[in-house]
Scaffold this motif. Structure first.
Motif, PDB file in Angstrom:
ATOM      1  N   MET B 113       0.838  -1.218   0.000  1.00 15.56           N
ATOM      2  CA  MET B 113       0.000   0.000   0.000  1.00 15.56           C
ATOM      3  C   MET B 113       0.867   1.259   0.000  1.00 15.56           C
ATOM      4  N   ILE B 114       1.986   1.199   0.719  1.00 11.75           N
ATOM      5  CA  ILE B 114       2.884   2.366   0.775  1.00 11.75           C
ATOM      6  C   ILE B 114       3.415   2.665  -0.633  1.00 11.75           C
ATOM      7  N   ILE B 115       3.807   1.586  -1.344  1.00 13.27           N
ATOM      8  CA  ILE B 115       4.327   1.773  -2.708  1.00 13.27           C
ATOM      9  C   ILE B 115       3.225   2.332  -3.621  1.00 13.27           C
ATOM     10  N   ALA B 116       2.029   1.731  -3.520  1.00 12.88           N
ATOM     11  CA  ALA B 116       0.921   2.139  -4.391  1.00 12.88           C
ATOM     12  C   ALA B 116       0.550   3.604  -4.163  1.00 12.88           C
ATOM     13  N   GLU B 117       0.614   4.034  -2.900  1.00 11.84           N
ATOM     14  CA  GLU B 117       0.280   5.432  -2.590  1.00 11.84           C
ATOM     15  C   GLU B 117       1.219   6.377  -3.330  1.00 11.84           C
ATOM     16  N   GLU B 118       2.519   6.129  -3.215  1.00 12.58           N
ATOM     17  CA  GLU B 118       3.493   7.031  -3.855  1.00 12.58           C
ATOM     18  C   GLU B 118       3.527   6.848  -5.375  1.00 12.58           C
ATOM     19  N   VAL B 121      -1.377   4.884  -7.908  1.00 10.00           N
ATOM     20  CA  VAL B 121      -2.191   3.946  -8.695  1.00 10.00           C
ATOM     21  C   VAL B 121      -3.368   3.495  -7.849  1.00 10.00           C
ATOM     22  N   PRO B 122      -4.513   3.173  -8.497  1.00  9.11           N
ATOM     23  CA  PRO B 122      -5.639   2.662  -7.714  1.00  9.11           C
ATOM     24  C   PRO B 122      -5.289   1.287  -7.152  1.00  9.11           C
ATOM     25  N   TRP B 123      -5.618   1.062  -5.895  1.00  9.48           N
ATOM     26  CA  TRP B 123      -5.300  -0.196  -5.220  1.00  9.48           C
ATOM     27  C   TRP B 123      -5.915  -1.385  -5.964  1.00  9.48           C
ATOM     28  N   GLU B 124      -7.093  -1.179  -6.524  1.00  2.00           N
ATOM     29  CA  GLU B 124      -7.790  -2.265  -7.208  1.00  2.00           C
ATOM     30  C   GLU B 124      -7.016  -2.729  -8.445  1.00  2.00           C
ATOM     31  N   SER B 125      -6.113  -1.889  -8.930  1.00  4.20           N
ATOM     32  CA  SER B 125      -5.448  -2.215 -10.201  1.00  4.20           C
ATOM     33  C   SER B 125      -4.149  -2.981 -10.009  1.00  4.20           C
ATOM     34  N   VAL B 126      -3.716  -3.181  -8.766  1.00  6.01           N
ATOM     35  CA  VAL B 126      -2.406  -3.804  -8.589  1.00  6.01           C
ATOM     36  C   VAL B 126      -2.522  -5.264  -8.153  1.00  6.01           C
ATOM     37  N   ALA B 127      -1.533  -6.043  -8.532  1.00  2.75           N
ATOM     38  CA  ALA B 127      -1.398  -7.413  -8.034  1.00  2.75           C
ATOM     39  C   ALA B 127      -0.195  -7.441  -7.099  1.00  2.75           C
ATOM     40  N   ILE B 128      -0.294  -8.289  -6.093  1.00  2.00           N
ATOM     41  CA  ILE B 128       0.768  -8.331  -5.089  1.00  2.00           C
ATOM     42  C   ILE B 128       1.524  -9.642  -5.231  1.00  2.00           C
ATOM     43  N   TRP B 153       9.211   2.442   5.764  1.00  2.00           N
ATOM     44  CA  TRP B 153       8.432   3.645   5.446  1.00  2.00           C
ATOM     45  C   TRP B 153       9.130   4.507   4.405  1.00  2.00           C
ATOM     46  N   ASP B 154      10.379   4.843   4.616  1.00  2.00           N
ATOM     47  CA  ASP B 154      11.101   5.666   3.647  1.00  2.00           C
ATOM     48  C   ASP B 154      11.467   4.908   2.373  1.00  2.00           C
ATOM     49  N   PRO B 155      12.089   3.729   2.484  1.00  2.00           N
ATOM     50  CA  PRO B 155      12.488   3.046   1.240  1.00  2.00           C
ATOM     51  C   PRO B 155      11.318   2.757   0.305  1.00  2.00           C
ATOM     52  N   LEU B 156      10.188   2.344   0.846  1.00  2.00           N
ATOM     53  CA  LEU B 156       9.077   1.991  -0.045  1.00  2.00           C
ATOM     54  C   LEU B 156       8.374   3.219  -0.602  1.00  2.00           C
ATOM     55  N   ARG B 157       8.300   4.277   0.188  1.00  2.06           N
ATOM     56  CA  ARG B 157       7.750   5.516  -0.384  1.00  2.06           C
ATOM     57  C   ARG B 157       8.640   5.981  -1.523  1.00  2.06           C
ATOM     58  N   GLN B 158       9.943   5.885  -1.302  1.00  4.78           N
ATOM     59  CA  GLN B 158      10.874   6.313  -2.360  1.00  4.78           C
ATOM     60  C   GLN B 158      10.767   5.428  -3.596  1.00  4.78           C
ATOM     61  N   ALA B 159      10.587   4.127  -3.375  1.00  2.00           N
ATOM     62  CA  ALA B 159      10.467   3.209  -4.514  1.00  2.00           C
ATOM     63  C   ALA B 159       9.289   3.628  -5.404  1.00  2.00           C
ATOM     64  N   GLY B 160       8.163   3.938  -4.768  1.00  2.00           N
ATOM     65  CA  GLY B 160       6.987   4.369  -5.520  1.00  2.00           C
ATOM     66  C   GLY B 160       7.200   5.719  -6.173  1.00  2.00           C
ATOM     67  N   LYS B 183       1.014  15.696 -14.296  1.00  2.00           N
ATOM     68  CA  LYS B 183       0.652  15.294 -12.937  1.00  2.00           C
ATOM     69  C   LYS B 183       0.207  13.832 -12.947  1.00  2.00           C
ATOM     70  N   ALA B 184       0.638  13.082 -11.938  1.00  2.00           N
ATOM     71  CA  ALA B 184       0.215  11.683 -11.831  1.00  2.00           C
ATOM     72  C   ALA B 184      -1.140  11.620 -11.144  1.00  2.00           C
ATOM     73  N   ASP B 185      -2.038  10.798 -11.712  1.00  2.00           N
ATOM     74  CA  ASP B 185      -3.356  10.670 -11.114  1.00  2.00           C
ATOM     75  C   ASP B 185      -3.907   9.256 -11.335  1.00  2.00           C
ATOM     76  N   GLN B 186      -3.751   8.414 -10.355  1.00  2.00           N
ATOM     77  CA  GLN B 186      -4.374   7.084 -10.340  1.00  2.00           C
ATOM     78  C   GLN B 186      -4.136   6.260 -11.611  1.00  2.00           C
ATOM     79  N   GLY B 187      -2.883   6.076 -11.917  1.00  2.00           N
ATOM     80  CA  GLY B 187      -2.531   5.203 -13.039  1.00  2.00           C
ATOM     81  C   GLY B 187      -2.368   5.920 -14.363  1.00  2.00           C
ATOM     82  N   PHE B 188      -2.542   7.243 -14.335  1.00  2.00           N
ATOM     83  CA  PHE B 188      -2.373   8.048 -15.553  1.00  2.00           C
ATOM     84  C   PHE B 188      -1.465   9.239 -15.266  1.00  2.00           C
ATOM     85  N   ILE B 189      -0.817   9.733 -16.332  1.00  2.00           N
ATOM     86  CA  ILE B 189      -0.184  11.042 -16.243  1.00  2.00           C
ATOM     87  C   ILE B 189      -1.064  11.998 -17.054  1.00  2.00           C
TER      88      ILE B 189
END
Lengths: 158, 768
Positions: B113-118, B121-128, B153-160, B183-189
């Motif tokens: 979730m931390i990666i997806a936030e940064e 992307v919509p959570w529904e669109s990702v596979a884990i 917290w920091d490494p994964l936010r940075q990864a995203g 601007k990034a917005d839920q899976g789109f620029i």
């Protein structure tokens, strides 16, 4: 050694060359490779191994396979009536995000399903009493109770 | 002797890198500005080369496709994978890595979730996808000490954020506009100047051709812009769990699998002289049986007898027919009854002072009132519902393991020495784990499985039954505290002395405590007491001790929070006022050290619990309300328990109110599940759990003699969060410690009876 025939989730299964004292639990897990039913204590104390035997909740760790010859067993893998339609309890479990580690939950759901088929409008204490034989080491009891209420309210559990 | 009682970690058992601790002290806004990583950058960016040739997943309805991986062959359409945590494919599939072991703490859900936030992307669109065990790619992979949240917290936010930044650059390049317009917005620029947008999938190929920026340089989102973190997000494995799909260690199946058990001496440390191996091997279904000498290290390989069979049942039955002549010479002869007597005697007399602040002797001689009380608690088992197990396969000189371990990265090193194998020949797969609680921080089960597999030409699944799981745990140590408290004529707490026992491993240096067994003045968590003295008497212990949910804190919180209440009652003062007084002024006790108490946060949660828990409101006869606070694993928790006690000492815990500050709650569902579970675990533990031993062997064997709380005893649980700007911290442990004292303080209010022995069944009370 014996040959046993059981109906598992609607399918006729024949298990040959098996020690007739083998518990139903290990027959499911090792012989039929259906591992949704879990081993917790081996003594019927924790409920992780709960399945339905002829429609009633039963502790599969404490039932020898010879005692279920010719009978019908439903496991967590077969609880949903159809492939793409989950049982209301499975839906409710996901809605309330019941699991923590998730290990006990198959047994919890199977026990709850048998209970709801007899009492479709349970109170909190009805639920607590009916579920008292199922342990959750993670302590998800609050959510189990909520999920059972939700499934009961939405119906289709009988 | 005078030294600073707070100048060390509160939990010395939990190793935290110094740089990590320093960073946690800063409010997260500043962390965001500096945006530095806990993983050395070199390691972190090495992950960028995995695009193409990696794993592609065949997705089912399930969100956890790890079991259904297939090799990627389509090398013509490059995916975008700027680091080990993210793969964006041209077909729009986004795969996020779940790097750490899932033991029920919800990590497989909230780290992605931390990666997806940064990444935006919509959570529904990702596979884990559950990660492979690989320190070079994923950094530390463990589940312990409630550290996964703060460490990642920091490494994964940075990864995203790195991936999002590169997708923005790709869009700017495609459109020929400046990045500031994109601007990034839920899976789109989105091109803000004309409203056009491009999906991440369409930008993947261009983004993959760009250089990967340093994680420290990319902008992180503001918390006020979060769309996902803090929401109620159900676990990613839920559908597989509720439909009974294979997920856990115990569920592993391999072609030609043999089922193994490993029988060890009931008395800890005993070795094997001989066994009726021929008779065992002659049994139907048994394939082989042999003795392993072990290496004498209890958390690696103890001596024992391995039996391999064609089914679990046949292996378990063979154990019943096994006759072993044990050499109990080196084994423990310890007795819990004797240890209790010995410890009581030692702590009743002055011992060696190990920590002192102020002048306790003077406080005693000038005190208006002196209270002396003896508190004791038992050993505990972890009792994970999934018994210990491990699957191992040794073939072509390589060892592969499927290990339900909280510290999977530690396994290869241990096995390398144990079996004389090069670490490169050892591969460890991580699996969902049916409960951790600290038991699986130690990898004895993995060593056993590998040592057995090493001698067999087939894959083996080592299974422990419940009895062996309870007999060969690494137990939460029992404890003994002879406490003395002093009050002045104004009812202020002027001194506290703890004459206690600190167990040290038999054969060790006699100084280093057993795992989770240290006692320090800082554990009292009352910085305003002017005179404090600790006399920690060491006593050797051979019974294996281990980290158990909130090590140290899980027992010490009950001792000290009960005694503070006892002192408040003696002083005839309100407990809330008395407890808050012990924190003093709102401040960091050690500026720059997050693992040391911040009294402001302590005061705030304590007052919030009191407010929400109806503190001071009258109760009916037979009812009581108790308060407790504890800070552990960087989390601040205050809890109020309300109980009803009948004339037969049946205790009903009616309601538990929890007030918490962990900075920010990352997943409302997973986080609250941890707190609810900790409350249940707390009641379970105080009700009737006790591990006892005689002649070095544990007496309890299953849930009939070591009961877990059952559903009818659950209270109503209410949780209140303080959201602060501090970095978010873990929730697997810190809600547990305060619970016991909240309940026993409530029982005192209801009945006038002070409980000083755990479990409360020892004092004649039952939880109903």
């Amino acid at each position: 050694m014996a040959t046993i025939k059981i109906n598992v989730n609607g399918e006729e299964r024949e298990i040959s060359d098996i020690d007739p004292n083998t518990p139903l639990l290990w027959t499911l897990r090792d012989n039929l490779q259906m591992v949704g039913t879990k081993f917790g204590c081996g003594k019927g104390l924790c409920g992780a191994c709960t399945v339905h035997l002829n429609g009633n909740a039963a502790r599969s760790c404490s039932i020898p396979i010879s005692a279920v010859d010719g009978q019908s067993v439903t496991t967590i893998e077969g609880l949903a009536a159809k492939a793409h339609k989950l049982h209301p309890l499975q839906e409710a479990w996901m809605e309330h995000d019941v699991p923590q580690c998730g290990y006990c939950q198959a047994g919890q759901i199977m026990n709850a399903a048998a209970f709801l088929s007899r009492n479709s409008t349970p109170s909190d204490s009805d639920i607590d009493d009916a579920m008292a034989g199922n342990l959750c080491r993670c302590g998800t009891y609050q959510r189990i109770r909520k999920a059972i209420h939700t499934a009961a309210t939405k119906g289709g559990v009988a | 002797m005078k030294k600073d009682l707070y100048d060390h970690d509160l939990e010395p058992d939990v190793d935290m890198p110094a740089e990590f601790i320093q960073r946690l002290n800063r409010p997260s806004k500043r962390v965001s500005e500096t945006a530095d990583s806990f993983i050395p950058r070199r390691q972190f960016l090495k992950m960028s080369g995995i695009a193409g040739g990696g794993l592609v997943l065949a997705f089912s309805l399930s969100r956890s496709p790890s079991a259904k991986a297939a090799h990627h062959t389509d090398s013509d359409s490059p995916e975008f994978s700027p680091n080990a945590f993210i793969q964006i494919k041209p077909d729009g599939t986004i795969v996020l890595a779940a790097k750490n072991p899932e033991v029920g703490q919800g990590i497989k859900t909230f780290l992605p979730m931390i990666i997806a936030e940064e990444l935006e992307v919509p959570w529904e669109s990702v596979a884990i996808q559950q990660s492979a065990i690989d320190a070079k790619r994923f950094g530390p992979q463990s589940a312990g000490g409630s550290q996964s949240t703060p460490r990642n917290w920091d490494p994964l936010r940075q990864a995203g954020a790195v991936a999002r930044t590169m997708l923005i650059s790709a869009a700017a390049k495609t459109w020929g506009v400046t990045e500031s317009k994109c601007k990034a917005d839920q899976g789109f620029i989105v091109n803000e100047s004309n409203g056009k947008k491009l999906s991440y999938a369409k930008l993947a190929a261009t983004a993959a051709s760009l250089p990967v920026p340093d994680g420290k340089t990319v902008p992180l989102k503001k918390r006020s812009d979060y769309k996902l973190l803090g929401k109620f997000i159900p676990g990613v494995d839920n559908q597989d769990i509720v439909t009974g799909q294979p997920l856990f260690g115990i569920d592993q199946q391999l072609p030609g699998l043999l089922y193994a058990i490993y029988v060890k001496c009931p008395s800890f440390g005993g070795t094997v002289k001989s066994a009726n191996l021929d008779a065992i091997k002659a049994r139907l279904g048994v394939v082989d049986a042999f003795i392993l000498k072990g290496n004498g290290v209890d958390n690696e390989l103890s001596a024992g007898v391995a039996i391999l069979a064609k089914s679990t049942y046949e292996a378990f039955q063979a154990e019943k027919a096994l006759e072993v002549d044990w050499d109990k010479g080196p084994a423990s002869k310890e007795s819990w009854t004797d240890l209790q007597k010995q410890s009581r005697e030692i702590t009743s007399k002055p011992g060696k002072v190990t920590e002192e602040q102020g002048d306790l002797t003077a406080a005693l001689s000038s005190a208006a009132q002196v209270v002396e009380s003896f508190y004791t608690y038992p050993f505990l088992s972890h009792s994970n519902l999934e018994p210990q197990n491990c699957t191992a396969w040794f073939r072509d000189g390589k060892m592969e393991l499927w290990a339900p371990s909280q510290t999977p990265q530690a396994i290869a090193g241990m096995l390398s020495k144990l079996l004389d194998l090069d670490q490169s020949k050892i591969e460890v797969n991580q699996l969902r784990i049916g409960g951790g609680f600290g038991r699986r921080l130690l990898n004895d089960f993995a060593c056993e499985a590998a040592a057995i597999a090493h001698k067999v030409d087939a894959p083996i699944k080592l299974m422990w039954n419940r009895e062996s799981d309870m007999a060969h745990d690494f137990y939460r140590v029992g404890g003994f505290h002879n406490l003395t408290g002093t009050l002045d004529s104004n009812g202020r707490l002027t001194g506290l002395q703890d004459r206690t026992i600190v167990f040290t491993p038999t054969g060790g240096d006699g100084k280093r405590p057993v795992r989770g067994g240290n006692v320090r003045a800082s554990n009292i968590q009352c910085p305003e007491i002017p005179n404090v003295r600790i006399e920690a008497n060491s006593l050797p212990l051979q019974v294996p001790a281990g980290w158990w949910r909130a090590p140290g804190s899980c027992s010490l919180a009950w001792v000290f929070q009960s005694f503070i209440h006892e002192m408040a009652v003696t002083a005839k003062r309100d407990h809330l006022e008395f407890l808050v007084e012990q924190f003093g002024e709102p401040r960091w006790l050690k500026k720059g050290k997050a693992q040391i108490l911040n009294t402001e946060r302590a005061i705030n949660v304590t007052k919030l619990a009191a407010e929400k828990g109806d503190w001071g409101k009258p109760m009916k006869k037979g009812q009581g309300r108790g308060l407790s606070f504890y800070f552990s694993h960087l989390g601040y928790f205050a809890e109020i328990a309300e109980v009803t006690v009948d004339s037969a000492n049946n205790v009903t815990v009616d309601r538990v109110v929890v007030a918490a500050d962990v900075g920010m709650l990352l997943n409302k569902s997973g986080g609250e599940n941890q707190v609810e579970g900790s409350v249940i675990d707390g009641i379970s533990t105080l009700a009737d759990q006790e591990i006892t031993f005689e002649n070095g062997a544990v007496k309890e064997s299953n849930f009939d003699t070591y009961p877990l709380l059952r559903m009818p005893a659950q209270p109503k649980i209410e949780i209140h969060w303080i959201t602060s700007d501090y970095s978010p911290t873990g929730l697997g442990e810190p809600a547990f410690p305060p619970l016991a004292a909240a309940v026993t303080n409530a029982i005192h209010q209801a009945t006038g009876k002070r409980i000083r022995t755990m479990p409360i069944s020892k004092e004649g009370f039952q939880i109903t």
